[in-house]
Design an enzyme around this catalytic site. Structure first.
Site, PDB file in Angstrom:
ATOM      1  N   ARG A 109      40.323  45.133  44.965  1.00 14.96           N
ATOM      2  CA  ARG A 109      39.530  45.370  43.779  1.00 14.96           C
ATOM      3  C   ARG A 109      39.103  46.739  43.452  1.00 14.96           C
ATOM      4  O   ARG A 109      39.564  47.197  42.273  1.00 14.96           O
ATOM      5  CB  ARG A 109      38.407  44.275  43.777  1.00 14.96           C
ATOM      6  CG  ARG A 109      37.562  44.577  42.534  1.00 14.96           C
ATOM      7  CD  ARG A 109      36.580  43.645  42.142  1.00 14.96           C
ATOM      8  NE  ARG A 109      37.603  42.455  41.876  1.00 14.96           N
ATOM      9  CZ  ARG A 109      37.123  41.118  42.175  1.00 14.96           C
ATOM     10  NH1 ARG A 109      35.988  40.849  42.776  1.00 14.96           N
ATOM     11  NH2 ARG A 109      38.070  40.090  41.808  1.00 14.96           N
ATOM     12  N   TYR A 110      38.791  47.439  44.666  1.00 18.99           N
ATOM     13  CA  TYR A 110      38.394  48.747  44.240  1.00 18.99           C
ATOM     14  C   TYR A 110      39.525  49.863  44.880  1.00 18.99           C
ATOM     15  O   TYR A 110      40.144  49.103  45.718  1.00 18.99           O
ATOM     16  CB  TYR A 110      37.171  48.838  45.244  1.00 18.99           C
ATOM     17  CG  TYR A 110      35.889  47.836  44.600  1.00 18.99           C
ATOM     18  CD1 TYR A 110      35.001  48.300  43.541  1.00 18.99           C
ATOM     19  CD2 TYR A 110      35.649  46.786  45.298  1.00 18.99           C
ATOM     20  CE1 TYR A 110      34.094  47.746  42.974  1.00 18.99           C
ATOM     21  CE2 TYR A 110      34.292  46.166  44.810  1.00 18.99           C
ATOM     22  CZ  TYR A 110      33.877  46.625  43.747  1.00 18.99           C
ATOM     23  OH  TYR A 110      32.659  45.984  43.258  1.00 18.99           O
ATOM     24  N   ARG A 126      39.313  49.902  49.257  1.00 17.63           N
ATOM     25  CA  ARG A 126      38.686  49.259  50.020  1.00 17.63           C
ATOM     26  C   ARG A 126      39.291  47.771  49.732  1.00 17.63           C
ATOM     27  O   ARG A 126      39.313  47.523  48.644  1.00 17.63           O
ATOM     28  CB  ARG A 126      37.174  49.032  50.273  1.00 17.63           C
ATOM     29  CG  ARG A 126      36.311  48.797  49.111  1.00 17.63           C
ATOM     30  CD  ARG A 126      35.053  49.810  49.314  1.00 17.63           C
ATOM     31  NE  ARG A 126      34.163  49.372  48.343  1.00 17.63           N
ATOM     32  CZ  ARG A 126      34.253  50.161  46.850  1.00 17.63           C
ATOM     33  NH1 ARG A 126      35.135  50.984  46.798  1.00 17.63           N
ATOM     34  NH2 ARG A 126      33.328  49.817  46.173  1.00 17.63           N
ATOM     35  N   CYS A 162      33.317  27.715  57.381  1.00 17.62           N
ATOM     36  CA  CYS A 162      31.791  28.209  57.554  1.00 17.62           C
ATOM     37  C   CYS A 162      31.412  27.256  58.384  1.00 17.62           C
ATOM     38  O   CYS A 162      31.547  26.017  58.360  1.00 17.62           O
ATOM     39  CB  CYS A 162      31.163  28.407  56.299  1.00 17.62           C
ATOM     40  SG  CYS A 162      31.820  29.835  55.274  1.00 17.62           S
ATOM     41  N   CYS A 190      27.103  26.539  52.100  1.00 14.99           N
ATOM     42  CA  CYS A 190      26.084  26.806  51.203  1.00 14.99           C
ATOM     43  C   CYS A 190      26.230  26.263  49.824  1.00 14.99           C
ATOM     44  O   CYS A 190      27.294  26.425  49.256  1.00 14.99           O
ATOM     45  CB  CYS A 190      25.710  28.523  50.894  1.00 14.99           C
ATOM     46  SG  CYS A 190      25.713  29.258  52.702  1.00 14.99           S
ATOM     47  N   CYS A 236      27.579  28.568  47.115  1.00 11.80           N
ATOM     48  CA  CYS A 236      28.640  29.336  47.354  1.00 11.80           C
ATOM     49  C   CYS A 236      29.506  29.758  46.316  1.00 11.80           C
ATOM     50  O   CYS A 236      29.763  28.939  45.226  1.00 11.80           O
ATOM     51  CB  CYS A 236      29.787  28.667  48.467  1.00 11.80           C
ATOM     52  SG  CYS A 236      31.024  29.512  48.810  1.00 11.80           S
ATOM     53  N   ARG A 248      32.636  30.946  46.169  1.00 10.36           N
ATOM     54  CA  ARG A 248      33.791  30.183  46.343  1.00 10.36           C
ATOM     55  C   ARG A 248      33.992  28.722  46.625  1.00 10.36           C
ATOM     56  O   ARG A 248      34.542  28.348  47.289  1.00 10.36           O
ATOM     57  CB  ARG A 248      34.473  30.979  47.654  1.00 10.36           C
ATOM     58  CG  ARG A 248      34.356  32.435  47.641  1.00 10.36           C
ATOM     59  CD  ARG A 248      35.167  33.222  48.526  1.00 10.36           C
ATOM     60  NE  ARG A 248      35.248  34.861  48.462  1.00 10.36           N
ATOM     61  CZ  ARG A 248      34.771  35.494  49.139  1.00 10.36           C
ATOM     62  NH1 ARG A 248      34.151  35.135  50.551  1.00 10.36           N
ATOM     63  NH2 ARG A 248      34.191  36.745  48.785  1.00 10.36           N
ATOM     64  N   ASP A 300      26.341  34.054  40.666  1.00  8.12           N
ATOM     65  CA  ASP A 300      27.943  33.871  39.901  1.00  8.12           C
ATOM     66  C   ASP A 300      27.976  32.988  38.956  1.00  8.12           C
ATOM     67  O   ASP A 300      27.242  31.925  38.967  1.00  8.12           O
ATOM     68  CB  ASP A 300      29.042  33.896  41.057  1.00  8.12           C
ATOM     69  CG  ASP A 300      29.036  35.365  41.546  1.00  8.12           C
ATOM     70  OD1 ASP A 300      28.732  36.409  41.113  1.00  8.12           O
ATOM     71  OD2 ASP A 300      29.628  35.293  42.726  1.00  8.12           O
ATOM     72  N   ASP A 360      27.978  40.661  39.814  1.00  5.51           N
ATOM     73  CA  ASP A 360      29.645  40.632  39.957  1.00  5.51           C
ATOM     74  C   ASP A 360      30.127  40.308  38.647  1.00  5.51           C
ATOM     75  O   ASP A 360      30.032  39.067  38.388  1.00  5.51           O
ATOM     76  CB  ASP A 360      29.965  39.769  41.129  1.00  5.51           C
ATOM     77  CG  ASP A 360      31.050  40.433  42.123  1.00  5.51           C
ATOM     78  OD1 ASP A 360      31.792  41.208  41.605  1.00  5.51           O
ATOM     79  OD2 ASP A 360      31.033  40.301  43.379  1.00  5.51           O
ATOM     80  N   LYS A 393      31.234  44.951  41.438  1.00  6.74           N
ATOM     81  CA  LYS A 393      29.698  44.897  41.057  1.00  6.74           C
ATOM     82  C   LYS A 393      28.993  45.670  40.234  1.00  6.74           C
ATOM     83  O   LYS A 393      29.385  46.943  40.551  1.00  6.74           O
ATOM     84  CB  LYS A 393      29.155  44.878  42.578  1.00  6.74           C
ATOM     85  CG  LYS A 393      29.506  43.766  43.676  1.00  6.74           C
ATOM     86  CD  LYS A 393      29.253  43.828  44.951  1.00  6.74           C
ATOM     87  CE  LYS A 393      29.859  42.991  45.871  1.00  6.74           C
ATOM     88  NZ  LYS A 393      31.183  43.188  46.140  1.00  6.74           N
TER      89      LYS A 393
HETATM   90  C1  LIG Z   1      32.047  43.325  47.288  1.00  7.78           C
HETATM   91  C2  LIG Z   1      33.175  43.477  47.478  1.00  7.78           C
HETATM   92  C3  LIG Z   1      33.729  44.608  47.988  1.00  7.78           C
HETATM   93  C4  LIG Z   1      33.116  45.776  48.779  1.00  7.78           C
HETATM   94  O1  LIG Z   1      32.075  46.271  47.721  1.00  7.78           O
HETATM   95  P1  LIG Z   1      30.804  47.400  48.236  1.00  7.78           P
HETATM   96  O2  LIG Z   1      30.235  47.674  47.044  1.00  7.78           O
HETATM   97  O3  LIG Z   1      31.863  48.538  49.059  1.00  7.78           O
HETATM   98  O4  LIG Z   1      30.208  46.547  49.341  1.00  7.78           O
HETATM   99  C5  LIG Z   1      35.200  44.969  48.191  1.00  7.78           C
HETATM  100  N1  LIG Z   1      35.966  43.996  47.760  1.00  7.78           N
HETATM  101  C6  LIG Z   1      35.634  43.024  46.928  1.00  7.78           C
HETATM  102  C7  LIG Z   1      36.677  41.940  46.147  1.00  7.78           C
HETATM  103  C8  LIG Z   1      34.116  42.737  46.895  1.00  7.78           C
HETATM  104  O5  LIG Z   1      33.835  41.406  45.983  1.00  7.78           O
END
Ligand SMILES: *Cc1c(COP(=O)(O)O)cnc(C)c1O
Length: 435
Positions: free
Chosen positions: A121-122, A125, A134, A138, A141, A143, A302, A339, A346
C-alpha cells in the site's frame, strides 16, 4: 509464572492431570482453545439462557469462536457482561447486524495485493500475511471476513510469490509480517522465513504484528527469543486494548522480548464498552510504558462487517487524545488513526492546537487552555529545492539514500513540481474541459 486458583480450576476442567507445566505450554493452550459455547460455559463458569445460546450459535456459525484457556482465565464470571476480556473474545448476536456502510474488506487489502499473502500500500513497506490463523479470534477483528476460513498454516511454497515480489522491489525497506498471527508458526518455520526475508539486501527491518503477549504470553519462549534475536532489527507490535490484559504472565513475556533488544510497540483499537474512556486508555498507556512498550497507534474501529456495536464516534478518540497530550509522558501518547476505507492507509487525527495565523505569527493553545503566540522569523531564506542535492548547501550525503518521487500533498508543497492541485479521478468539471 502465575498459576492461580482460577487458572487451576479451568485447567482441571479441561484435563484432570493439568499442572502448571501444561498450563504454560503454548501448544497445550492452543490444543485446548475453546471453540464452542457448551465448553465455554463449562470452563468459564458462566451460564447463558437457552434462547440466548441459540442466537450465539447463529453468530459463531458465521464468525467462529476460539479463545485460549489463559485468556478465559482473565474474565470475571460474576460481571462478565461488562468484562473487557469477555467482550473481546466472546461472540455477541450484534455481530450479525450489518449496517449500510459495512464492508467485507474495508481497507481494500485484497485489491492492493499484487501477489497472494502480500499487501503493498505504501511506497517503501509491505504487509506480509504469513499465517492464516490466530490463537484467539478477536471479535473486533478487521479481517473478520477471513477468520476461521482456512486454518492450515501456509507452507513456504505459498509464500514464495511474496518473497519474490519483495526481492524484486528494491524500494521495499520494511517488511511487516502479520496474519493471522505470525507467532502461530513454529519456531523453525519462523526461523526459515525470517532468514529468507532478512537475506534480501534492501530489507532494512522486519516488523512482527502479534497478539500473543496478550492472549497467549506463554508463546514467548526462550527458543522463540533465540530465533528472533538473529534477525535484528526486529520490531514487535502487539495489541493490548485494556489494562486488565497486562498480567504477570504478559509482563514476563514482554520483558523477555525487551531484554532481547526487540523494540516493542502497541496498537490499540478503540472499542465501545471496552476502552472508550480516557482514564482506561491512559492507564493502559502507563502500563505499557512501565513494561518497555511504546503506545504506537490508537485505531478508530474499521468499517468491517459485524463491528457496528464496537464503533465509537471519532470525537471519542479526539477526546482521549485531548486527555493524553500534555497530561502525560509524550512517549505514552499513541497516534490516533483512521484507516481509510477503500485503502488510503492510516490517516492521523488530532485535536486542533493551531488556533489562528498571520504572516508572522501563529496563535496556539496548549493542553491547559493557555493561548500563546509564536513569533515567526522576520526574514527566512528558504532553500529552493530542485532535489539536486549535490548542488545544495544543506549537507545530505546521498550515498545509500534512496530518491523517491514526490507524491500527494508533499508534491504540492515542493519547489520542483508544477502541479497546483490534486483532482479526484471522477470530476465533472474536468471531464467537461476534455470535451
Ligand atoms: C499499517 C500498515 C502498514 C504499516 O504502516 P506504518 O504506519 O508504517 O506502521 C503497512 N501496510 C499496510 C497495508 C498497513 O495497513
Amino acid at each position: 509464572m502465575i498459576f492461580n486458583k482460577k487458572q487451576q480450576t479451568i485447567a482441571r476442567n479441561i484435563d484432570t492431570d493439568a499442572d502448571i507445566s501444561k498450563w504454560k505450554n503454548w501448544k497445550w493452550q492452543l490444543k485446548h482453545s475453546v471453540t464452542d459455547i457448551d465448553t465455554f460455559e463449562k470452563i468459564s463458569g458462566i451460564k447463558f439462557p437457552a434462547d440466548y445460546k441459540k442466537s450465539l450459535q447463529e453468530t459463531i456459525d458465521k464468525f467462529p469462536l476460539s479463545v485460549t484457556p489463559y485468556y478465559i482465565s482473565l474474565i470475571d464470571p460474576k460481571n462478565y457482561e461488562y468484562d473487557p476480556v469477555f467482550i473481546q473474545s466472546f461472540p455477541s448476536p450484534s455481530e450479525l447486524i450489518m449496517s449500510k456502510y459495512d464492508m467485507a474488506d474495508p481497507l481494500a487489502e485484497d485489491k492492493d495485493s499484487p501477489v497472494p499473502h502480500l499487501t503493498h500500500r505504501y511506497p517503501d513497506r509491505v504487509l506480509f500475511h504469513v499465517s492464516n490463523t490466530c490463537s484467539m479470534y478477536c471479535r473486533h477483528c478487521t479481517r473478520k471476513r477471513k477468520v476461521g476460513d482456512d486454518n492450515h498454516a501456509a507452507g513456504m511454497d505459498e509464500l514464495e510469490p511474496g518473497l519474490k515480489y519483495i526481492s524484486e522491489h528494491p524500494e521495499i525497506r520494511d517488511v511487516l509480517i502479520s496474519g493471522g498471527d505470525p507467532l502461530m508458526l513454529s519456531d523453525d518455520y519462523l526461523d526459515k522465513l525470517l532468514e529468507r526475508i532478512s537475506s534480501i539486501e534492501h530489507v532494512e527491518m522486519i516488523r512482527i504484528g502479534t497478539r500473543m503477549p496478550v492472549v497467549l504470553p506463554y508463546r514467548i519462549t526462550n527458543k522463540l527469543i533465540e530465533v528472533l534475536k538473529k534477525y535484528q532489527p526486529i520490531y514487535v507490535n502487539t495489541h493490548f486494548n485494556h489494562p486488565r490484559e497486562m498480567t504477570k504472565s504478559a509482563e514476563e513475556g514482554l520483558a523477555m522480548l525487551a531484554d532481547a533488544g526487540i523494540v516493542l510497540g502497541n496498537q490499540t483499537v478503540l472499542l465501545a464498552g471496552v476502552n472508550d474512556c480516557p482514564r482506561i486508555i491512559k492507564t493502559l498507556c502507563h502500563k505499557l510504558l512501565a513494561n518497555r512498550v511504546r503506545p504506537y497507534y490508537l485505531y478508530q474501529c474499521d468499517l468491517s462487517e459485524g463491528l457496528s456495536h464496537f464503533r465509537t464516534p471519532v470525537g471519542k478518540g479526539i477526546e482521549i487524545l485531548e486527555n493524553l497530550i500534555g497530561h502525560t509522558t509524550g512517549l505514552g501518547v499513541p497516534t490516533y488513526v483512521i484507516d481509510a476505507p477503500g485503502g488510503g492507509g492510516k490517516i492521523p487525527v488530532m485535536p486542533n492546537y493551531l488556533i489562528s495565523w498571520s504572516t508572522n505569527k501563529v496563535i496556539l493553545r496548549n493542553y491547559e487552555g493557555v493561548i500563546t503566540t509564536y513569533k515567526e522569523p522576520d526574514s527566512y531564506e528558504a532553500t529552493f529545492c530542485n532535489r539536486k542535492c549535490d548542488e545544495c548547501d544543506l549537507q545530505l550525503n546521498l550515498e545509500g539514500a534512496i530518491e523517491t518521487s514526490n507524491i500527494g500533498i508533499q508534491m504540492l508543497l515542493s519547489d520542483d513540481d508544477d502541479t497546483i492541485s490534486l483532482t479526484p479521478a471522477d470530476n465533472d468539471r474536468f471531464d467537461r474541459r476534455d470535451e
